[in-house]
Enzyme design. Structure first.
Site, PDB file in Angstrom:
ATOM      1  N   LEU A  44      35.081  45.727  36.779  1.00 39.96           N
ATOM      2  CA  LEU A  44      34.606  46.313  38.054  1.00 39.96           C
ATOM      3  C   LEU A  44      35.976  46.892  38.479  1.00 39.96           C
ATOM      4  O   LEU A  44      37.049  46.756  37.714  1.00 39.96           O
ATOM      5  CB  LEU A  44      34.710  44.870  38.945  1.00 39.96           C
ATOM      6  CG  LEU A  44      33.598  44.078  38.657  1.00 39.96           C
ATOM      7  CD1 LEU A  44      33.468  42.916  39.664  1.00 39.96           C
ATOM      8  CD2 LEU A  44      31.985  44.617  38.830  1.00 39.96           C
ATOM      9  N   SER A  45      35.720  47.578  39.765  1.00 36.73           N
ATOM     10  CA  SER A  45      37.093  48.477  39.935  1.00 36.73           C
ATOM     11  C   SER A  45      38.208  47.750  40.071  1.00 36.73           C
ATOM     12  O   SER A  45      39.367  48.213  39.637  1.00 36.73           O
ATOM     13  CB  SER A  45      36.835  49.255  41.301  1.00 36.73           C
ATOM     14  OG  SER A  45      35.533  49.905  41.166  1.00 36.73           O
ATOM     15  N   GLU A  46      38.178  46.508  40.566  1.00 41.44           N
ATOM     16  CA  GLU A  46      39.356  45.323  40.632  1.00 41.44           C
ATOM     17  C   GLU A  46      38.972  44.152  40.566  1.00 41.44           C
ATOM     18  O   GLU A  46      37.864  43.482  40.890  1.00 41.44           O
ATOM     19  CB  GLU A  46      40.022  45.700  41.984  1.00 41.44           C
ATOM     20  CG  GLU A  46      40.911  46.892  42.144  1.00 41.44           C
ATOM     21  CD  GLU A  46      40.905  47.449  43.261  1.00 41.44           C
ATOM     22  OE1 GLU A  46      41.767  48.460  43.394  1.00 41.44           O
ATOM     23  OE2 GLU A  46      39.860  47.652  44.004  1.00 41.44           O
ATOM     24  N   THR A  47      39.796  43.312  39.884  1.00 45.44           N
ATOM     25  CA  THR A  47      39.541  41.809  39.637  1.00 45.44           C
ATOM     26  C   THR A  47      40.853  41.185  40.332  1.00 45.44           C
ATOM     27  O   THR A  47      42.076  41.644  39.982  1.00 45.44           O
ATOM     28  CB  THR A  47      39.428  41.512  38.345  1.00 45.44           C
ATOM     29  OG1 THR A  47      38.208  41.985  37.756  1.00 45.44           O
ATOM     30  CG2 THR A  47      39.275  39.953  38.110  1.00 45.44           C
ATOM     31  N   HIS A  76      40.218  46.675  49.002  1.00 45.76           N
ATOM     32  CA  HIS A  76      38.705  45.801  49.181  1.00 45.76           C
ATOM     33  C   HIS A  76      39.406  44.600  48.209  1.00 45.76           C
ATOM     34  O   HIS A  76      38.711  43.486  48.827  1.00 45.76           O
ATOM     35  CB  HIS A  76      37.733  46.360  48.291  1.00 45.76           C
ATOM     36  CG  HIS A  76      37.482  46.269  46.900  1.00 45.76           C
ATOM     37  ND1 HIS A  76      38.077  46.576  45.764  1.00 45.76           N
ATOM     38  CD2 HIS A  76      36.387  45.777  46.574  1.00 45.76           C
ATOM     39  CE1 HIS A  76      37.672  46.290  44.791  1.00 45.76           C
ATOM     40  NE2 HIS A  76      36.573  45.453  45.062  1.00 45.76           N
TER      41      HIS A  76
END
Length: 305
Positions: A44-47, A76
């Site tokens: 994902l874009s960020e974890t 986010h």
């Protein structure tokens, strides 16, 4: 060791929209290498990895990873984690909740306000831990336009021009003349790597924006591309909106007072995201910036690592 995790869609009130975020709880003891590997696994874009806070009065310590690198701060993950931690603490039967908490990130402590409503979608907003600042570097305008597959005449609108801003994570702001130009542009990674500057040791990320939006309340429409972070395109980028606040105040010449701004992103990806930006100007300079949005849980389970 099994570790709890949840997936939240952030900057949206609807499941399967906005920007998905993996929140991994009980992350104490994971090495940097393991966290980076898990971020690549989640893809994902960020974890975000939730660890015990250094200050016992704070809610948690966060480590934020994209598939390609760790970030000192991101929007986010902050919004999604604030909602996730509050929902986890209060439980599924919690009624209305309004609270303020401090979350530790690499950039420093971040003050968050969380609002839960029974039967509703959680909302969180945070104060920027660092004001946006401009980074002056020479830019290859023709090369940047080619990397976006647009004409040089499409780059810029009104007083807005290409510029670099950072509120903890730097972004190359690329204003385009209208929403059609933003929607129809095509990002060429090879040309971007040739034309974009390195900022603070990393290839600049592109934040393409224009005035207006598809949502009737949106004041800006945006897209974000970051080969350096391992993100082909991001549905919502709070850290970029934090940086954008500086460009808006500078190029629009915002007067003293409070300026609420809705930024939409992710529309072209089918993941419409709505980021609430609040800029407070005092003595012709930014006094305070807040970013907020909704976050809704779509999955939960255990990681067997």
């Amino acid at each position: 060791m099994a570790r709890r995790y949840a997936i939240y869609d952030v900057f949206t009130e609807s499941k399967l929209a906005g920007n998905p975020l993996a929140v991994i709880f009980d992350a104490d003891g994971l090495s940097d290498q393991a966290m980076q590997a898990l971020a690549r696994e989640m893809n994902l874009s960020e974890t975000v990895f939730v660890q015990q806070a250094d200050n016992p009065a704070h809610a948690a310590r966060l480590r934020i990873f994209t598939p390609g690198k760790e970030l000192p701060f991101a929007g986010h993950p902050t919004v999604g984690s604030a909602v996730a931690l509050t929902e986890l603490e209060r439980g599924p039967d919690a009624g209305d909740v309004d609270l303020v908490c401090m979350i530790e990130e690499k950039i420093g402590p971040v003050r968050c306000a969380v609002r839960l409503r029974k039967g509703g979608v959680g909302f969180a907003e945070f104060d920027l831990p660092r004001k946006p600042a401009r980074i002056d570097l020479s830019l290859d305008i023709e090369g940047l336009a080619n990397a976006l597959s647009v004409k040089t005449g499409d780059l810029g609108f009104e007083n807005h021009m290409a510029s670099i801003w950072s509120a903890g994570v730097p972004f190359l702001m690329l204003p385009l003349r209208n929403i059609a130009a933003v929607q129809n542009m095509e990002f060429d990674v090879t040309l971007w790597e040739k034309a974009a500057p390195f900022v603070e040791g990393s290839l600049a990320s592109a934040y393409v924006y224009c005035r207006g939006g598809t949502h009737h309340q949106a004041k800006f429409h945006a897209r974000m591309f970051s080969p350096d972070m391992g993100i082909a395109e991001d549905p919502a980028t709070g850290a970029a909106v934090a940086a954008l606040a500086g460009a808006i105040r500078h190029f629009d010449g915002l007067p003293d007072g409070h300026h609420p701004i809705l930024v939409e992103q992710g529309v072209e990806m089918g993941r419409a995201s709505y980021i609430n930006l609040h800029i407070e100007v005092k003595d012709s300079d930014i006094g305070r910036v807040r970013i907020g949005g909704h976050a809704v849980k779509v999955a939960e389970g255990s990681l067997l690592v």
